[in-house]
Write a protein that holds these residues in place. Structure first.
Motif, PDB file in Angstrom:
ATOM      1  N   UNK A   1       0.815  -1.216   0.000  1.00 34.67           N
ATOM      2  CA  UNK A   1       0.000   0.000   0.000  1.00 34.67           C
ATOM      3  C   UNK A   1       0.848   1.266   0.000  1.00 34.67           C
TER       4      UNK A   1
ATOM      5  N   UNK B   1       2.440   1.756  -3.381  1.00 33.36           N
ATOM      6  CA  UNK B   1       1.484   2.320  -4.339  1.00 33.36           C
ATOM      7  C   UNK B   1       1.317   3.818  -4.092  1.00 33.36           C
ATOM      8  N   UNK B   2       1.151   4.181  -2.836  1.00 35.02           N
ATOM      9  CA  UNK B   2       0.969   5.596  -2.506  1.00 35.02           C
ATOM     10  C   UNK B   2       2.191   6.405  -2.937  1.00 35.02           C
TER      11      UNK B   2
ATOM     12  N   UNK C   1       2.303   6.657  -6.760  1.00 32.95           N
ATOM     13  CA  UNK C   1       1.214   7.383  -7.408  1.00 32.95           C
ATOM     14  C   UNK C   1       1.068   8.817  -6.915  1.00 32.95           C
ATOM     15  N   UNK C   2       1.348   9.054  -5.655  1.00 34.80           N
ATOM     16  CA  UNK C   2       1.056  10.381  -5.106  1.00 34.80           C
ATOM     17  C   UNK C   2       2.257  11.041  -4.448  1.00 34.80           C
TER      18      UNK C   2
END
Lengths: 276, 319
Positions: free
Chosen positions: B271, B274-275, B278-279
């Motif tokens: 998680x 991914x964060x 992506x961000x």
């Protein structure tokens, strides 16, 4: 007799010790929020502050912007809870009591997505919210937290409404009441225990949400919730430990208060969920 | 939280339908049912089903964030991902997390539930409440608080050093060998209470007469547990483990606030990966992060299917 009594005390003492360790972090936090900054790490394990420093709280409240974080969190939590209760009660009612075209498909979709982790959907959800023009607004966060997911709430309502006898609404229909009237006047009030359960679980989930509010408010700090604002506070200000502890107490207090007040229903709703 | 989805009790047998209605006719008559479903169908469609499908589409795009659209690049993201050590590192961390944290939480909670379920245990309600308290608190805030508590000068290290259990303070969150395990510890502490409630509910489904019968047959504590409690708890074990496993895949708040995934990615779970991709990165890679999410989703789906099969097997064994 004496053997069982002493073993009783042994177990009781063991559990008491365990529980003391368990809630120690909270005691430490509350005590830290009333100490001066040098006192927090300097005074060792002593939990009692020399003289309670209430200014920590006023500082946390005003300087950190916690009042606006608190307001954001309250608005977002209440909005999400209302949205989830409304839509799952409506859907649960027809799912639990009626046969209609497409019912199996709907339940199938619920099952497939039941355990979908948030990390999996966050990117498309953010893109979608952006395209709807709702990124960086309270409504965007509410929809992100409450519009999808939560199949469990719908299924809880469906399970409840299934158990209610048919004649109840049939006689109301005879008197000329439409489906919406029957639902709001008769069915929804009957489902109060389920509504309490869903309220509790959703309140908790929304108040404590982190990933989605974090991503949605990345470029708009004024829309941060308590969870997001708190961690940002640490990044920006890592020396004011006492202020941070006070801020943490302030942000945890409402959810703990809700728990204390609704404790019995809390435990029952969780237990009920697993028993199904 | 098992999902009971048996269709509602069918009182009428399907054969003698009073009047056969066509699908369209039925749908027109039932218009109000669809009205009731509208908020759920629209909300769920947009915020759950669409993201599920869209992730797959994004995974095939080269999409640097802030660009309006991505360009289709086929399987390139997956090829890159396959060779990305950091992705596999986070994947491994997630698996380690699952493998250690879930049995710890499920097992400890069962042990406590058995003790708390005994009538002779004093103050059962109070103990239960205290053990449950961390569950209701905000993960992100708990994480921040624990960075202080586990600090070199914090109370845990102070107690350890004073009691001479260690010579110098333990760097719980700042050493790459410890960080993941510290997060696991905090996670188990935070969520144990809810599993405890599940177990207590499960234990209460066992009728008292069974225990009385076992007593009469001369069973001791252990035999009673082994031959009465345990077999009856088996189906619950499967469900509770599943719930806790899903919980163990949603640990973003704790990891982010405790360690941020560090040091040196030692506690970075999927998680967080991914964060970050992506961000959090300077050039966000939405397509690449989606590919990671898709692989992650496949993992969870495989877990869920394995569990579903497990439940079925357990139910059969019971019948």
């Amino acid at each position: 007799m004496t053997a069982t009594r002493s073993s009783r005390w042994l177990i009781g003492t063991g559990l008491a010790l365990l529980c003391a360790v368990w809630i120690y972090p909270f005691l430490w936090l509350v005590s830290g929020s009333l100490k001066t900054n040098p006192e927090i790490f300097g005074k060792g394990l002593n939990l009692l502050p020399e003289a309670p420093v209430w200014e920590n709280y006023s500082r946390a409240w005003s300087e950190v912007g916690f009042s606006s974080y608190m307001l954001n969190t309250v608005l977002i939590t209440l909005g999400t809870v209302a949205l989830v209760i409304m839509r799952s009660a409506l859907a649960g009612y027809v799912l639990g009591r009626y046969d209609f075209v497409g019912k199996k498909v709907l339940i199938g979709v619920f099952l497939v997505t039941f355990f979908l982790p948030e990390g999996y959907t966050i990117i498309p959800v953010t893109q979608l919210t952006d395209q709807l023009g709702l990124l960086n607004s309270h409504l965007g966060v509410v929809l992100g937290l409450g519009a999808g997911g939560h199949a469990a709430a719908t299924l809880l309502y469906a399970g409840f409404f299934r158990t209610i006898p048919k004649d109840l609404e049939e006689s109301a229909r005879m008197d000329g009441a439409g489906p919406l009237t029957v639902f709001f006047r008769i069915m929804l009030p009957l489902a109060k225990p389920i509504t309490v359960s869903v309220f509790i679980l959703q309140f908790l989930a929304a108040w404590n949400a982190y990933l989605l509010p974090l991503v949605f408010t990345l470029s708009h700090p004024e829309l941060r919730t308590l969870a997001v604002g708190m961690s940002a506070f640490v990044g920006e200000n890592d020396t004011d430990w006492a202020g941070m502890a006070a801020a943490a107490v302030l942000s945890l207090a409402p959810v703990v208060a809700v728990f204390v007040v609704l404790q019995r229903q809390f435990v029952e709703s969780l237990a009920g969920a697993v028993k199904q | 939280m098992t999902v009971t989805t048996e269709a509602p009790v069918r009182q009428k047998a399907p054969a003698p339908a009073p009047k056969r209605r066509t699908v369209w006719r039925r749908m027109r008559d039932d218009w109000w049912i669809y009205l009731f479903l509208l908020p759920t169908v629209v909300g769920y469609g947009l915020y759950t089903v669409y993201p599920l499908v869209a992730s797959w589409w994004y995974a095939f795009l080269d999409w640097p964030g802030f660009a309006d659209v991505g360009t289709f690049i086929g399987f390139a993201n997956f090829e890159l991902l396959w060779a990305d050590d950091l992705f596999w590192n986070s994947f491994r961390n997630s698996l380690v997390f699952l493998a250690i944290a879930v049995p710890l939480r499920v097992g400890l909670a069962l042990l406590l539930a058995i003790v708390l379920n005994r009538r002779s245990t004093p103050f059962r309600g109070l103990f239960r409440t205290l053990l449950f308290l961390p569950v209701v608190t905000t993960g992100a805030i708990v994480g921040v608080v624990f960075t202080l508590i586990l600090d070199a000068g914090g109370p845990v290290n102070l107690a350890l050093v004073k009691s001479a259990l260690v010579d110098s303070p333990v760097d719980f969150l700042g050493s790459s060998g410890m960080s993941l395990y510290s997060v696991i510890g905090v996670w188990v502490w935070k969520w144990l209470g809810i599993t405890l409630i599940y177990w207590l509910a499960a234990l209460q489904t066992i009728p008292n007469e069974l225990y009385e019968a076992a007593r009469i047959d001369g069973a001791g504590n252990w035999k009673e547990f082994r031959y009465v409690t345990l077999p009856l708890l088996l189906p619950f074990l499967v469900v509770i483990t599943l719930i806790d496993m899903v919980g163990a895949l949603n640990v973003f708040d704790l990891v982010m606030t405790l360690t941020g995934g560090g040091p040196a990615f030692s506690s970075e779970v999927v998680e967080v990966y991914i964060y970050r991709t992506a961000f959090g990165a300077t050039v966000p890679q939405l397509g690449y992060a989606s590919a990671a999410a898709v692989l992650f989703g496949l993992l969870t789906m495989a877990l869920a299917i394995a569990q579903a099969l497990g439940i079925r097997a357990a139910r059969r064994a019971m019948a």
